[in-house]
Design a protein around this motif. Structure first.
Motif, PDB file in Angstrom:
ATOM      1  N   ALA A   1       0.828  -1.210   0.000  1.00 28.92           N
ATOM      2  CA  ALA A   1       0.000   0.000   0.000  1.00 28.92           C
ATOM      3  C   ALA A   1       0.864   1.262   0.000  1.00 28.92           C
ATOM      4  N   MET A   2       1.951   1.246   0.751  1.00 31.61           N
ATOM      5  CA  MET A   2       2.857   2.397   0.774  1.00 31.61           C
ATOM      6  C   MET A   2       3.486   2.618  -0.595  1.00 31.61           C
ATOM      7  N   ALA A   3       3.855   1.539  -1.259  1.00 29.06           N
ATOM      8  CA  ALA A   3       4.434   1.662  -2.603  1.00 29.06           C
ATOM      9  C   ALA A   3       3.419   2.252  -3.572  1.00 29.06           C
ATOM     10  N   VAL A   4       2.189   1.751  -3.536  1.00 32.69           N
ATOM     11  CA  VAL A   4       1.135   2.264  -4.418  1.00 32.69           C
ATOM     12  C   VAL A   4       0.889   3.743  -4.131  1.00 32.69           C
ATOM     13  N   ALA A   5       0.774   4.091  -2.850  1.00 32.50           N
ATOM     14  CA  ALA A   5       0.508   5.475  -2.469  1.00 32.50           C
ATOM     15  C   ALA A   5       1.642   6.417  -2.869  1.00 32.50           C
ATOM     16  N   SER A   6       2.839   5.871  -3.046  1.00 36.52           N
ATOM     17  CA  SER A   6       3.996   6.676  -3.438  1.00 36.52           C
ATOM     18  C   SER A   6       4.210   6.706  -4.945  1.00 36.52           C
ATOM     19  N   GLY A   7       3.326   6.039  -5.683  1.00 32.76           N
ATOM     20  CA  GLY A   7       3.400   6.096  -7.142  1.00 32.76           C
ATOM     21  C   GLY A   7       4.119   4.954  -7.825  1.00 32.76           C
ATOM     22  N   ALA A   8       4.457   3.905  -7.111  1.00 36.18           N
ATOM     23  CA  ALA A   8       5.117   2.758  -7.743  1.00 36.18           C
ATOM     24  C   ALA A   8       4.198   2.144  -8.797  1.00 36.18           C
ATOM     25  N   LYS A   9       4.785   1.749  -9.898  1.00 40.06           N
ATOM     26  CA  LYS A   9       4.027   1.131 -10.991  1.00 40.06           C
ATOM     27  C   LYS A   9       4.112  -0.386 -10.977  1.00 40.06           C
ATOM     28  N   SER A  10       5.181  -0.921 -10.378  1.00 38.14           N
ATOM     29  CA  SER A  10       5.339  -2.371 -10.265  1.00 38.14           C
ATOM     30  C   SER A  10       6.355  -2.681  -9.169  1.00 38.14           C
ATOM     31  N   LEU A  11       6.480  -3.956  -8.858  1.00 36.05           N
ATOM     32  CA  LEU A  11       7.430  -4.400  -7.844  1.00 36.05           C
ATOM     33  C   LEU A  11       8.439  -5.360  -8.453  1.00 36.05           C
ATOM     34  N   GLU A  12       9.672  -5.253  -7.995  1.00 37.60           N
ATOM     35  CA  GLU A  12      10.710  -6.202  -8.386  1.00 37.60           C
ATOM     36  C   GLU A  12      10.782  -7.368  -7.423  1.00 37.60           C
TER      37      GLU A  12
END
Length: 117
Positions: free
Chosen positions: A61-72
């Motif tokens: 959720a923190m990644a999404v809220a910070s604008g991440a488009k995908s995860l490695e």
């Protein structure tokens, strides 16, 4: 059991960050995820009366809220013997089915690597 010695340094880093979050906050789980740009997001279990999230769900959720488009990659440090299905689903939603999820014990030793799928 999978040995930690052969881990990529970036994967070792997210396990270390997850372990630190768990210890610092005194929570059952710590997690960290790495996005497509190499940024990391670290979280612990959220256990409020009105909101309950695992550490990995919170990190995603923190990644999404910070604008991440995908995860490695993702890592969770826990006493649990397996990565929960809902945690894998959260990683899969942002990272895709092939995103590795590292499960380590409180000692930071890697127990398993699974995919989000």
């Amino acid at each position: 059991m999978t040995q930690s010695t052969g881990l990529d340094p970036e994967d070792r880093k997210i396990i270390t960050l997850a372990r630190s979050a768990r210890a610092r906050n005194g929570v059952p789980e710590g997690a960290a995820v790495r996005d497509e740009t190499g940024r990391t997001y670290v979280a612990g279990t959220v256990a409020l009366e009105s909101l309950k999230l695992s550490a990995l769900q919170t990190a995603v959720a923190m990644a999404v809220a910070s604008g991440a488009k995908s995860l490695e990659a993702a890592a969770v440090v826990s006493e649990a013997a397996a990565v929960a299905d809902l945690d894998r689903a959260a990683v899969r939603d942002l990272g895709g089915a092939d995103t590795p999820v590292l499960l380590a014990g409180p000692d930071a030793e890697l127990r398993a690597t699974v995919t989000a799928g």
